[in-house]
Design a protein around this motif. Structure first.
Motif, PDB file in Angstrom:
ATOM      1  N   PHE A 110       1.796  27.722  11.127  1.00  0.00           N
ATOM      2  CA  PHE A 110       2.213  28.911  11.773  1.00  0.00           C
ATOM      3  C   PHE A 110       3.229  29.707  11.587  1.00  0.00           C
ATOM      4  CE2 PHE A 110      -1.116  27.260  14.413  1.00  0.00           C
ATOM      5  CZ  PHE A 110      -1.865  28.156  14.674  1.00  0.00           C
ATOM      6  N   LEU A 111       4.394  28.814  10.774  1.00  0.00           N
ATOM      7  CA  LEU A 111       5.535  29.892  10.259  1.00  0.00           C
ATOM      8  C   LEU A 111       5.191  30.579   9.268  1.00  0.00           C
ATOM      9  CD1 LEU A 111       8.594  30.195  10.770  1.00  0.00           C
ATOM     10  CD2 LEU A 111       9.004  28.192   9.065  1.00  0.00           C
ATOM     11  N   ALA A 112       4.495  30.084   8.487  1.00  0.00           N
ATOM     12  CA  ALA A 112       3.915  30.729   7.158  1.00  0.00           C
ATOM     13  C   ALA A 112       3.089  32.002   7.848  1.00  0.00           C
ATOM     14  CB  ALA A 112       3.249  29.928   6.078  1.00  0.00           C
ATOM     15  N   LEU A 113       2.239  31.734   8.655  1.00  0.00           N
ATOM     16  CA  LEU A 113       1.409  32.924   9.025  1.00  0.00           C
ATOM     17  C   LEU A 113       2.309  33.940   9.919  1.00  0.00           C
ATOM     18  CD1 LEU A 113      -1.609  33.780   9.563  1.00  0.00           C
ATOM     19  CD2 LEU A 113      -1.507  32.491  11.856  1.00  0.00           C
ATOM     20  N   PRO A 123       5.093  41.663  -3.041  1.00  0.00           N
ATOM     21  CA  PRO A 123       4.318  41.183  -2.044  1.00  0.00           C
ATOM     22  C   PRO A 123       4.786  40.366  -1.076  1.00  0.00           C
ATOM     23  CG  PRO A 123       3.217  41.052  -4.286  1.00  0.00           C
ATOM     24  CD  PRO A 123       4.468  41.271  -4.534  1.00  0.00           C
ATOM     25  N   VAL A 124       4.467  40.621   0.269  1.00  0.00           N
ATOM     26  CA  VAL A 124       5.289  39.774   1.167  1.00  0.00           C
ATOM     27  C   VAL A 124       4.802  38.361   1.149  1.00  0.00           C
ATOM     28  CG1 VAL A 124       5.430  41.845   2.865  1.00  0.00           C
ATOM     29  CG2 VAL A 124       3.336  40.381   2.827  1.00  0.00           C
ATOM     30  N   VAL A 161       4.742  36.725  -1.629  1.00  0.00           N
ATOM     31  CA  VAL A 161       5.899  36.401  -2.550  1.00  0.00           C
ATOM     32  C   VAL A 161       7.251  36.292  -2.191  1.00  0.00           C
ATOM     33  CG1 VAL A 161       7.234  36.782  -4.909  1.00  0.00           C
ATOM     34  CG2 VAL A 161       4.683  37.248  -4.791  1.00  0.00           C
ATOM     35  N   GLN A 162       7.469  37.379  -1.378  1.00  0.00           N
ATOM     36  CA  GLN A 162       9.053  37.414  -0.599  1.00  0.00           C
ATOM     37  C   GLN A 162       8.899  35.958   0.254  1.00  0.00           C
ATOM     38  OE1 GLN A 162      10.034  40.760   1.420  1.00  0.00           O
ATOM     39  NE2 GLN A 162       8.606  41.780   0.290  1.00  0.00           N
ATOM     40  N   GLY A 163       7.945  35.769   1.043  1.00  0.00           N
ATOM     41  CA  GLY A 163       7.800  34.669   1.975  1.00  0.00           C
ATOM     42  C   GLY A 163       7.979  33.230   1.202  1.00  0.00           C
ATOM     43  N   MET A 164       7.092  33.092   0.070  1.00  0.00           N
ATOM     44  CA  MET A 164       7.296  32.001  -0.894  1.00  0.00           C
ATOM     45  C   MET A 164       8.685  31.536  -1.312  1.00  0.00           C
ATOM     46  SD  MET A 164       5.092  30.981  -4.200  1.00  0.00           S
ATOM     47  CE  MET A 164       6.303  31.888  -5.258  1.00  0.00           C
ATOM     48  N   CYS A 208       2.012  26.528   1.681  1.00  0.00           N
ATOM     49  CA  CYS A 208       0.984  27.545   2.256  1.00  0.00           C
ATOM     50  C   CYS A 208       1.021  28.890   1.625  1.00  0.00           C
ATOM     51  CB  CYS A 208       1.372  27.732   3.876  1.00  0.00           C
ATOM     52  SG  CYS A 208       0.804  26.411   4.867  1.00  0.00           S
ATOM     53  N   PHE A 209       2.191  29.535   1.278  1.00  0.00           N
ATOM     54  CA  PHE A 209       2.611  30.612   0.673  1.00  0.00           C
ATOM     55  C   PHE A 209       1.921  30.464  -1.108  1.00  0.00           C
ATOM     56  CE2 PHE A 209       5.570  32.013   3.790  1.00  0.00           C
ATOM     57  CZ  PHE A 209       4.706  33.521   4.062  1.00  0.00           C
ATOM     58  N   ALA A 210       2.322  29.313  -1.299  1.00  0.00           N
ATOM     59  CA  ALA A 210       1.821  29.225  -2.898  1.00  0.00           C
ATOM     60  C   ALA A 210       0.495  29.060  -3.042  1.00  0.00           C
ATOM     61  CB  ALA A 210       2.541  27.836  -3.472  1.00  0.00           C
ATOM     62  N   ILE A 211      -0.253  28.515  -2.282  1.00  0.00           N
ATOM     63  CA  ILE A 211      -1.634  28.444  -2.282  1.00  0.00           C
ATOM     64  C   ILE A 211      -2.253  29.842  -2.102  1.00  0.00           C
ATOM     65  CG2 ILE A 211      -3.663  27.603  -0.946  1.00  0.00           C
ATOM     66  CD1 ILE A 211      -2.124  24.794  -0.328  1.00  0.00           C
ATOM     67  N   TYR A 212      -1.887  30.543  -1.016  1.00  0.00           N
ATOM     68  CA  TYR A 212      -2.293  31.956  -0.824  1.00  0.00           C
ATOM     69  C   TYR A 212      -2.024  32.825  -2.085  1.00  0.00           C
ATOM     70  CZ  TYR A 212      -2.595  36.710   1.533  1.00  0.00           C
ATOM     71  OH  TYR A 212      -2.707  37.702   2.037  1.00  0.00           O
ATOM     72  N   ASN A 213      -1.010  32.745  -2.696  1.00  0.00           N
ATOM     73  CA  ASN A 213      -0.734  33.556  -3.787  1.00  0.00           C
ATOM     74  C   ASN A 213      -1.570  33.036  -4.964  1.00  0.00           C
ATOM     75  OD1 ASN A 213       1.377  35.186  -2.671  1.00  0.00           O
ATOM     76  ND2 ASN A 213       2.792  33.667  -3.011  1.00  0.00           N
ATOM     77  N   ALA A 214      -1.631  31.586  -5.272  1.00  0.00           N
ATOM     78  CA  ALA A 214      -2.767  31.180  -6.273  1.00  0.00           C
ATOM     79  C   ALA A 214      -4.240  31.872  -6.111  1.00  0.00           C
ATOM     80  CB  ALA A 214      -2.610  29.830  -6.253  1.00  0.00           C
ATOM     81  N   VAL A 215      -4.515  31.450  -4.711  1.00  0.00           N
ATOM     82  CA  VAL A 215      -5.894  32.037  -4.475  1.00  0.00           C
ATOM     83  C   VAL A 215      -6.411  33.425  -4.750  1.00  0.00           C
ATOM     84  CG1 VAL A 215      -7.822  32.062  -2.889  1.00  0.00           C
ATOM     85  CG2 VAL A 215      -6.026  29.988  -2.990  1.00  0.00           C
ATOM     86  N   LEU A 216      -5.254  34.478  -4.416  1.00  0.00           N
ATOM     87  CA  LEU A 216      -5.431  35.656  -4.814  1.00  0.00           C
ATOM     88  C   LEU A 216      -5.140  36.013  -5.942  1.00  0.00           C
ATOM     89  CD1 LEU A 216      -4.488  37.162  -1.192  1.00  0.00           C
ATOM     90  CD2 LEU A 216      -6.580  36.521  -2.127  1.00  0.00           C
ATOM     91  N   GLY A 217      -4.391  35.071  -6.755  1.00  0.00           N
ATOM     92  CA  GLY A 217      -3.976  35.724  -8.098  1.00  0.00           C
ATOM     93  C   GLY A 217      -2.816  36.602  -8.040  1.00  0.00           C
TER      94      GLY A 217
END
Length: 303
Positions: A80-83, A36-37, A39-42, A194-203
């Motif tokens: 905004f960089l993560a976004l 997933p993108v 995960v790549q970004g993280m 930001c990516f880590a939180i995003y991945n954790a929230v969405l499992g």
């Protein structure tokens, strides 16, 4: 402390070229990965931070001198960089490399407009900018489709482009008071969070990947990030954000050529002609820009 220097220690054209080549590999590496993108970004951000730490640990002492206002701006830049990475990398799942990267060429226009309102920078060299932009659109014209999933990919790329414009304008303010190394390290670390939180929230699974995927994660950190974005962050101390944003015009050319060689995405005659226009417009713009002199009209208090 003011980190703004009157001139760069080396001619800025060389790092600009290195950065342009490096960012052209980003869409290729993203395409090769099945992760997933997010995960790549993280991992792209995590490995970049780990690579940077040994080379500037002395500057970490300056962290305590960063003001609350600048911490807020650093957080904004990291978000905004993560976004940007999340949206733009996701766009490659729906549209072609040429179409996705072509939309990024709108960045100089929005940076120029943003710099005008935020820093009172003059808007100039519009004919050269128009030549390069026209060429950039020609590069992707053969693959630019406004329908279905391709349209979704185009919109993701466009929104991601707006996110990186905000990141660059915020960076221009902070880099007057914080070193480029410390800025990059902190912003990349915030983007990782930001990516880590995003991945954790969405499992989303962030562990179970084959060795090839981990190699891609590392290459994403080394090539387009350290040799691309980090170099551009350093250059923001010496040249205008509009000049740096112009380098994005070379990405559709490099990415399209790599897409042809690696994925068989054929280039049309219009894309080849447009590529020439992109290169000519970009070189003429950089030649007429005062590359070694910082924009005098930029104010640290403007944002």
């Amino acid at each position: 402390m003011n980190y703004k220097s009157s001139s760069a220690p080396i001619p800025v054209l060389l790092p600009l070229i290195v950065g342009m080549i490096a960012i052209s590999f980003a869409p290729i590496l993203v395409r090769y990965s099945d992760a997933p993108v997010s995960v790549q970004g993280m991992y792209r951000m995590l490995f970049t931070v780990l690579l940077m730490l040994p080379f500037g640990h002395r500057q970490l002492r300056s962290v305590s001198s960063i003001s609350r206002k600048d911490w807020g701006l650093l957080g904004l830049a990291g978000f905004f960089l993560a976004l940007h990475f999340l949206l733009w990398m996701a766009s490659l799942n729906y549209t072609s490399i040429a179409s996705s990267t072509i939309i990024l060429t709108l960045e100089p226009v929005f940076v120029m407009i943003g710099a005008y309102f935020a820093f009172k920078d003059k808007i100039g060299k519009l004919p050269l900018l128009g030549l390069a932009l026209a060429g950039a659109f020609v590069v992707g014209s053969g693959d630019f489709r406004i329908s279905g999933e391709a349209f979704k990919g185009d919109m993701l790329s466009f929104t991601g482009m707006l996110a990186v414009v905000v990141n660059m304008l915020v960076a221009k303010v902070i880099l007057r008071r914080v070193s480029s190394y410390l800025y990059s390290l902190i912003v990349f670390a915030i983007a990782f969070v930001c990516f880590a939180i995003y991945n954790a929230v969405l499992g989303i699974n962030v562990i179970d990947y084959v060795p090839t995927e981990w190699l891609i994660f590392i290459l994403l950190a080394i090539v387009p990030t350290v040799l691309g974005h980090m170099i551009f962050n350093w250059l923001l101390q010496f040249i205008s954000p509009t000049t740096i944003s112009m380098t994005v015009l070379a990405e559709p050319v490099g990415a399209s050529l790599l897409g042809l060689m690696l994925f068989g995405e054929m280039l049309t005659t219009s894309q080849l002609i447009g590529g020439v226009l992109v290169i000519v417009g970009l070189l003429l713009y950089m030649r007429t820009e005062s590359l070694g002199i910082p924009a005098a009209s930029t104010s640290a208090e403007a944002a």
